[in-house]
Design a protein around this motif. Structure first.
Motif, PDB file in Angstrom:
ATOM      1  N   VAL A 230       5.733   0.219  -8.078  1.00  0.00           N
ATOM      2  CA  VAL A 230       5.221  -0.228  -6.753  1.00  0.00           C
ATOM      3  C   VAL A 230       6.745  -0.478  -6.392  1.00  0.00           C
ATOM      4  N   HIS A 231       7.484  -1.668  -7.121  1.00  0.00           N
ATOM      5  CA  HIS A 231       8.611  -2.282  -5.802  1.00  0.00           C
ATOM      6  C   HIS A 231       9.577  -2.049  -5.553  1.00  0.00           C
ATOM      7  N   VAL A 232      10.188  -0.756  -6.498  1.00  0.00           N
ATOM      8  CA  VAL A 232      11.118   0.340  -6.273  1.00  0.00           C
ATOM      9  C   VAL A 232      10.055   1.466  -4.965  1.00  0.00           C
ATOM     10  N   LEU A 233       8.911   1.541  -5.292  1.00  0.00           N
ATOM     11  CA  LEU A 233       8.327   2.761  -3.765  1.00  0.00           C
ATOM     12  C   LEU A 233       8.556   1.492  -2.485  1.00  0.00           C
ATOM     13  N   ARG A 234       8.374   0.795  -2.317  1.00  0.00           N
ATOM     14  CA  ARG A 234       7.920   0.182  -1.358  1.00  0.00           C
ATOM     15  C   ARG A 234       9.245  -0.369  -1.107  1.00  0.00           C
ATOM     16  N   LYS A 235      10.494  -0.027  -1.584  1.00  0.00           N
ATOM     17  CA  LYS A 235      11.501  -0.569  -0.970  1.00  0.00           C
ATOM     18  C   LYS A 235      12.289   0.836  -0.256  1.00  0.00           C
TER      19      LYS A 235
ATOM     20  N   ARG B  97       3.460  19.086 -10.396  1.00  0.00           N
ATOM     21  CA  ARG B  97       2.114  19.253  -9.564  1.00  0.00           C
ATOM     22  C   ARG B  97       1.749  18.314  -8.690  1.00  0.00           C
ATOM     23  N   LEU B  98       0.692  17.909  -7.559  1.00  0.00           N
ATOM     24  CA  LEU B  98       0.322  17.354  -6.573  1.00  0.00           C
ATOM     25  C   LEU B  98      -0.062  16.235  -7.452  1.00  0.00           C
ATOM     26  N   ALA B  99      -0.589  14.751  -7.580  1.00  0.00           N
ATOM     27  CA  ALA B  99      -0.740  14.385  -8.498  1.00  0.00           C
ATOM     28  C   ALA B  99      -1.779  12.930  -7.402  1.00  0.00           C
ATOM     29  N   GLY B 100      -1.848  12.864  -6.331  1.00  0.00           N
ATOM     30  CA  GLY B 100      -1.858  11.962  -5.450  1.00  0.00           C
ATOM     31  C   GLY B 100      -1.535  11.449  -4.845  1.00  0.00           C
ATOM     32  N   ILE B 101      -1.254  10.576  -3.806  1.00  0.00           N
ATOM     33  CA  ILE B 101      -0.471  10.910  -2.371  1.00  0.00           C
ATOM     34  C   ILE B 101      -0.442   9.023  -2.516  1.00  0.00           C
ATOM     35  N   VAL B 102       0.330   7.898  -2.428  1.00  0.00           N
ATOM     36  CA  VAL B 102       0.384   6.375  -1.852  1.00  0.00           C
ATOM     37  C   VAL B 102       0.849   6.460  -0.437  1.00  0.00           C
ATOM     38  N   SER B 103      -0.241   5.139   0.267  1.00  0.00           N
ATOM     39  CA  SER B 103       0.489   4.972   1.395  1.00  0.00           C
ATOM     40  C   SER B 103       1.181   3.040   1.020  1.00  0.00           C
ATOM     41  N   ILE B 104       1.638   2.860   2.573  1.00  0.00           N
ATOM     42  CA  ILE B 104       2.877   1.816   2.793  1.00  0.00           C
ATOM     43  C   ILE B 104       1.394   0.822   1.715  1.00  0.00           C
ATOM     44  N   GLY B 105       0.369   1.048   2.752  1.00  0.00           N
ATOM     45  CA  GLY B 105      -1.280   0.221   2.665  1.00  0.00           C
ATOM     46  C   GLY B 105      -1.772  -0.035   0.854  1.00  0.00           C
ATOM     47  N   ASP B 106      -1.465   0.757   0.720  1.00  0.00           N
ATOM     48  CA  ASP B 106      -2.070   1.079  -0.840  1.00  0.00           C
ATOM     49  C   ASP B 106      -0.731   0.051  -1.825  1.00  0.00           C
ATOM     50  N   VAL B 107       0.447   0.038  -1.251  1.00  0.00           N
ATOM     51  CA  VAL B 107       1.915  -0.826  -1.762  1.00  0.00           C
ATOM     52  C   VAL B 107       1.509  -2.301  -1.545  1.00  0.00           C
ATOM     53  N   VAL B 108       1.463  -1.988  -0.133  1.00  0.00           N
ATOM     54  CA  VAL B 108       1.007  -3.642  -0.020  1.00  0.00           C
ATOM     55  C   VAL B 108      -0.518  -4.638  -0.567  1.00  0.00           C
ATOM     56  N   LYS B 109      -1.507  -3.708  -0.636  1.00  0.00           N
ATOM     57  CA  LYS B 109      -2.601  -4.020  -1.324  1.00  0.00           C
ATOM     58  C   LYS B 109      -2.383  -4.937  -2.743  1.00  0.00           C
TER      59      LYS B 109
ATOM     60  N   ILE C 223       2.491   3.518 -10.081  1.00  0.00           N
ATOM     61  CA  ILE C 223       1.620   3.422  -9.273  1.00  0.00           C
ATOM     62  C   ILE C 223       0.490   5.107  -9.418  1.00  0.00           C
ATOM     63  N   SER C 224       0.660   4.747 -11.252  1.00  0.00           N
ATOM     64  CA  SER C 224      -0.105   5.449 -11.924  1.00  0.00           C
ATOM     65  C   SER C 224      -1.819   4.550 -11.563  1.00  0.00           C
ATOM     66  N   ALA C 225      -0.735   3.116 -11.642  1.00  0.00           N
ATOM     67  CA  ALA C 225      -2.619   1.906 -11.639  1.00  0.00           C
ATOM     68  C   ALA C 225      -2.840   2.184  -9.913  1.00  0.00           C
ATOM     69  N   ILE C 226      -2.079   2.489  -9.289  1.00  0.00           N
ATOM     70  CA  ILE C 226      -2.171   2.706  -7.855  1.00  0.00           C
ATOM     71  C   ILE C 226      -3.801   3.686  -7.856  1.00  0.00           C
ATOM     72  N   LEU C 227      -2.975   4.803  -7.924  1.00  0.00           N
ATOM     73  CA  LEU C 227      -3.946   6.071  -8.488  1.00  0.00           C
ATOM     74  C   LEU C 227      -5.371   5.835  -9.133  1.00  0.00           C
ATOM     75  N   ARG C 228      -5.201   5.002 -10.072  1.00  0.00           N
ATOM     76  CA  ARG C 228      -6.642   4.900 -10.723  1.00  0.00           C
ATOM     77  C   ARG C 228      -7.631   4.289  -9.495  1.00  0.00           C
ATOM     78  N   ALA C 229      -6.877   2.947  -9.051  1.00  0.00           N
ATOM     79  CA  ALA C 229      -7.886   2.357  -8.128  1.00  0.00           C
ATOM     80  C   ALA C 229      -8.122   3.042  -6.889  1.00  0.00           C
TER      81      ALA C 229
END
Length: 142
Positions: free
Chosen positions: A89-94, A111-123, A3-9
């Motif tokens: 990411v694969h676990v989160l997608r599931k 502490r709140l550090a970001g948010i991930v959407s299903i679109g972020d996961v699919v991308k 997930i940290s890689a998604i947040l970096r992007a």
């Protein structure tokens, strides 16, 4: 991939709204930021709940337009499923698929550090598949 890689992007900015804000103010925030969900937080660091477009639509249907003047706390989802930056990411997608969740806040040390959407996961998964394909093509031609 983590997930940290998604947040970096995508960045770690999270739109929040206070629990006492009206549903109309929530809709303004969703529109202003062009997003589908907002974390409900008194201080921008903790999480009291989460509210999505779906929540608003369901409550409008059930309770009518008077819900627009009610506080967000009246329609927010609690408890909130969260993840950590080190989550896979694969676990989160599931989890998102099984529980029909489109947005998951990311907590780092509580502490709140970001948010991930299903679109972020699919991308991220599509990018991973494209890299694997390129590696296989290089291997076969190399």
């Amino acid at each position: 991939m983590l997930i940290s890689a998604i947040l970096r992007a995508k960045g770690s900015t999270v739109a929040t709204v206070r629990p006492q804000a009206s549903v109309t103010e929530l809709l303004q925030a969703l529109s202003r930021h062009n997003i589908g969900a907002v974390v409900v937080s008194e201080d921008g660091l903790s999480i009291e709940g989460i509210v999505s477009e779906r929540d608003v639509v369901r409550q409008l249907h059930a309770r009518g337009p008077r819900v627009l003047e009610e506080p967000v706390s009246a329609i927010m989802t609690t408890p909130v499923r969260t993840c950590e930056p080190g989550a896979d990411v694969h676990v989160l997608r599931k989890t998102m698929t099984e529980h029909r969740i489109r947005h998951i806040p990311v907590l780092d040390d509580g502490r709140l550090a970001g948010i991930v959407s299903i679109g972020d996961v699919v991308k991220s998964e599509i990018e991973e598949l494209e890299m694997e394909k390129a590696s296989l093509v290089d291997y076969l031609h190399g």
